[in-house]
Design a protein around this motif. Structure first.
Motif, PDB file in Angstrom:
ATOM      1  N   UNK A   4       0.836  -1.193   0.000  1.00  0.00           N
ATOM      2  CA  UNK A   4       0.000   0.000   0.000  1.00  0.00           C
ATOM      3  C   UNK A   4       0.872   1.244   0.000  1.00  0.00           C
ATOM      4  N   UNK A   5       0.476   2.215  -0.825  1.00  0.00           N
ATOM      5  CA  UNK A   5       1.136   3.514  -0.852  1.00  0.00           C
ATOM      6  C   UNK A   5       0.096   4.581  -0.521  1.00  0.00           C
ATOM      7  N   UNK A   6       0.547   5.577   0.238  1.00  0.00           N
ATOM      8  CA  UNK A   6      -0.370   6.550   0.822  1.00  0.00           C
ATOM      9  C   UNK A   6       0.226   7.953   0.779  1.00  0.00           C
ATOM     10  N   UNK A   7      -0.605   8.916   0.375  1.00  0.00           N
ATOM     11  CA  UNK A   7      -0.240  10.336   0.484  1.00  0.00           C
ATOM     12  C   UNK A   7      -1.309  11.031   1.300  1.00  0.00           C
ATOM     13  N   UNK A   8      -0.875  11.759   2.327  1.00  0.00           N
ATOM     14  CA  UNK A   8      -1.774  12.568   3.146  1.00  0.00           C
ATOM     15  C   UNK A   8      -1.355  14.032   3.026  1.00  0.00           C
ATOM     16  N   UNK A   9      -2.306  14.852   2.620  1.00  0.00           N
ATOM     17  CA  UNK A   9      -2.072  16.291   2.473  1.00  0.00           C
ATOM     18  C   UNK A   9      -2.630  16.990   3.710  1.00  0.00           C
ATOM     19  N   UNK A  10      -1.784  17.655   4.508  1.00  0.00           N
ATOM     20  CA  UNK A  10      -2.282  18.254   5.752  1.00  0.00           C
ATOM     21  C   UNK A  10      -3.123  19.507   5.533  1.00  0.00           C
ATOM     22  N   UNK A  11      -2.929  20.184   4.389  1.00  0.00           N
ATOM     23  CA  UNK A  11      -3.651  21.424   4.126  1.00  0.00           C
ATOM     24  C   UNK A  11      -4.074  21.478   2.654  1.00  0.00           C
ATOM     25  N   UNK A  12      -4.981  20.616   2.244  1.00  0.00           N
ATOM     26  CA  UNK A  12      -5.371  20.593   0.831  1.00  0.00           C
ATOM     27  C   UNK A  12      -6.121  21.861   0.421  1.00  0.00           C
ATOM     28  N   UNK A  13      -5.784  22.358  -0.750  1.00  0.00           N
ATOM     29  CA  UNK A  13      -6.475  23.499  -1.328  1.00  0.00           C
ATOM     30  C   UNK A  13      -7.564  22.987  -2.272  1.00  0.00           C
ATOM     31  N   UNK A  14      -8.394  23.902  -2.748  1.00  0.00           N
ATOM     32  CA  UNK A  14      -9.426  23.529  -3.710  1.00  0.00           C
ATOM     33  C   UNK A  14      -8.752  22.886  -4.926  1.00  0.00           C
ATOM     34  N   UNK A  15      -9.284  21.735  -5.345  1.00  0.00           N
ATOM     35  CA  UNK A  15      -8.705  21.034  -6.483  1.00  0.00           C
ATOM     36  C   UNK A  15      -7.614  20.052  -6.116  1.00  0.00           C
ATOM     37  N   UNK A  16      -7.337  19.906  -4.805  1.00  0.00           N
ATOM     38  CA  UNK A  16      -6.324  18.962  -4.349  1.00  0.00           C
ATOM     39  C   UNK A  16      -6.999  17.821  -3.561  1.00  0.00           C
ATOM     40  N   UNK A  17      -6.181  16.842  -3.214  1.00  0.00           N
ATOM     41  CA  UNK A  17      -6.675  15.678  -2.481  1.00  0.00           C
ATOM     42  C   UNK A  17      -6.203  15.698  -1.028  1.00  0.00           C
ATOM     43  N   UNK A  18      -7.086  15.248  -0.142  1.00  0.00           N
ATOM     44  CA  UNK A  18      -6.706  15.013   1.242  1.00  0.00           C
ATOM     45  C   UNK A  18      -5.885  13.739   1.358  1.00  0.00           C
ATOM     46  N   UNK A  19      -6.318  12.727   0.608  1.00  0.00           N
ATOM     47  CA  UNK A  19      -5.672  11.414   0.689  1.00  0.00           C
ATOM     48  C   UNK A  19      -5.676  10.764  -0.681  1.00  0.00           C
TER      49      UNK A  19
END
Length: 286
Positions: A4-19
């Motif tokens: 499993x590979x995972x990306x977590x965005x702590x401060x997503x902007x409009x048009x971005x992903x949280x996970x």
């Protein structure tokens, strides 16, 4: 074996992903499995329907936005024993509960139940991002996973297989290139392609250590992201991509071998689900 590979965005902007999540499930080809579907309209994921562990899963998401993945730890040939508690219900019980990942892992840790070795990853919606926790049943240590890029496999957290390290680099490059909503279909396509990588990642001392008692050829084939061991009736059967965007839309895409799985001439089934995460989790227990 799974990865499993995972990306977590702590401060997503409009048009971005949280996970952003991508997972390969490796399993015996003849193990009966239902493809991804909604269970009781609250959980989406594939389902194990083998008799002794029917109703479990390796990866699933709830309508409330919780996500969890189970990765079995690769063990020497004489270490795995039958008669222990099925690991597949760890994901289901977490998603059905009202508990956060860390609390749930504490209960698993102190339950007294005996499992074969596993890694468990939980993702809880937290503000405009996710709180991620990791638990290894052998060390009995719970780790809070920080935002950023991560790879998880079938070994202890601090001793990753080489294929996990390689895949994490590939994953990071893809997310940095296509990881915005406007490139969603391209991102999904590239992630599926990445997870089909058959390059061997050897030598790998950690994989060799955990693979004692297994044949050299089998362990060798396990060193690639996409596993294919027809002679052992074992390999990658399912790839899943999960995306959660800044507006709480969850996309679940699965590519899986139809049963009965035939690795030499597979029939691939594609299952796609998209929904908006509910404001509050529809948990079933306290």
């Amino acid at each position: 074996m799974c990865i499993l590979f995972l990306f977590i965005n702590p401060r997503p902007k409009v048009g971005e992903y949280k996970a952003i999540i991508v997972n390969n499930r490796d399993e015996f080809y003849n193990r009966p499995t239902k493809p991804a579907h909604f269970w009781d309209d609250t959980i989406v994921g594939g389902m194990d329907i083998e008799e002794h562990c029917k109703g479990g899963t390796w990866l699933a998401a709830s309508k409330g936005g919780k996500i969890s993945c189970l990765l079995n730890v690769f063990q020497p040939a004489n270490s795995f024993t039958t008669g222990k508690v099925s690991r597949g219900f760890l994901v289901v019980d977490y998603l059905n509960s009202c508990k956060k990942g860390h609390q749930y892992m504490e209960e698993v840790k102190n339950s007294g139940k005996i499992y074969n070795a596993f890694n468990l990853i939980t993702l809880d919606p937290e503000g405009n991002s996710y709180d991620v926790n990791f638990y290894n049943s052998e060390s009995k240590v719970i780790h809070q996973i920080q935002p950023g890029f991560h790879g998880f496999g079938n070994s202890p957290l601090m001793k990753p297989f080489k294929k996990v390290e390689k895949g994490k680099t590939m994953f990071q490059d893809l997310v940095n290139t296509y990881g915005e909503k406007e490139h969603e279909e391209k991102l999904i396509t590239e992630l599926f392609t990445m997870m089909q990588n058959k390059d061997l990642n050897l030598p790998d001392s950690q994989l060799t250590e955990q693979g004692k008692g297994h044949t050299e050829q089998f362990v060798k084939k396990l060193s690639s992201i996409w596993v294919s061991c027809p002679d052992a009736n074992y390999g990658t059967r399912t790839t899943t991509v999960i995306l959660v965007d800044q507006e709480d839309q969850l996309v679940y895409r699965e590519r899986t071998m139809q049963d009965p799985a035939n690795p030499k001439n597979p029939v691939w089934e594609h299952n796609n689900f998209t929904f908006t995460i509910a404001p509050a989790d529809t948990c079933k227990s306290t």
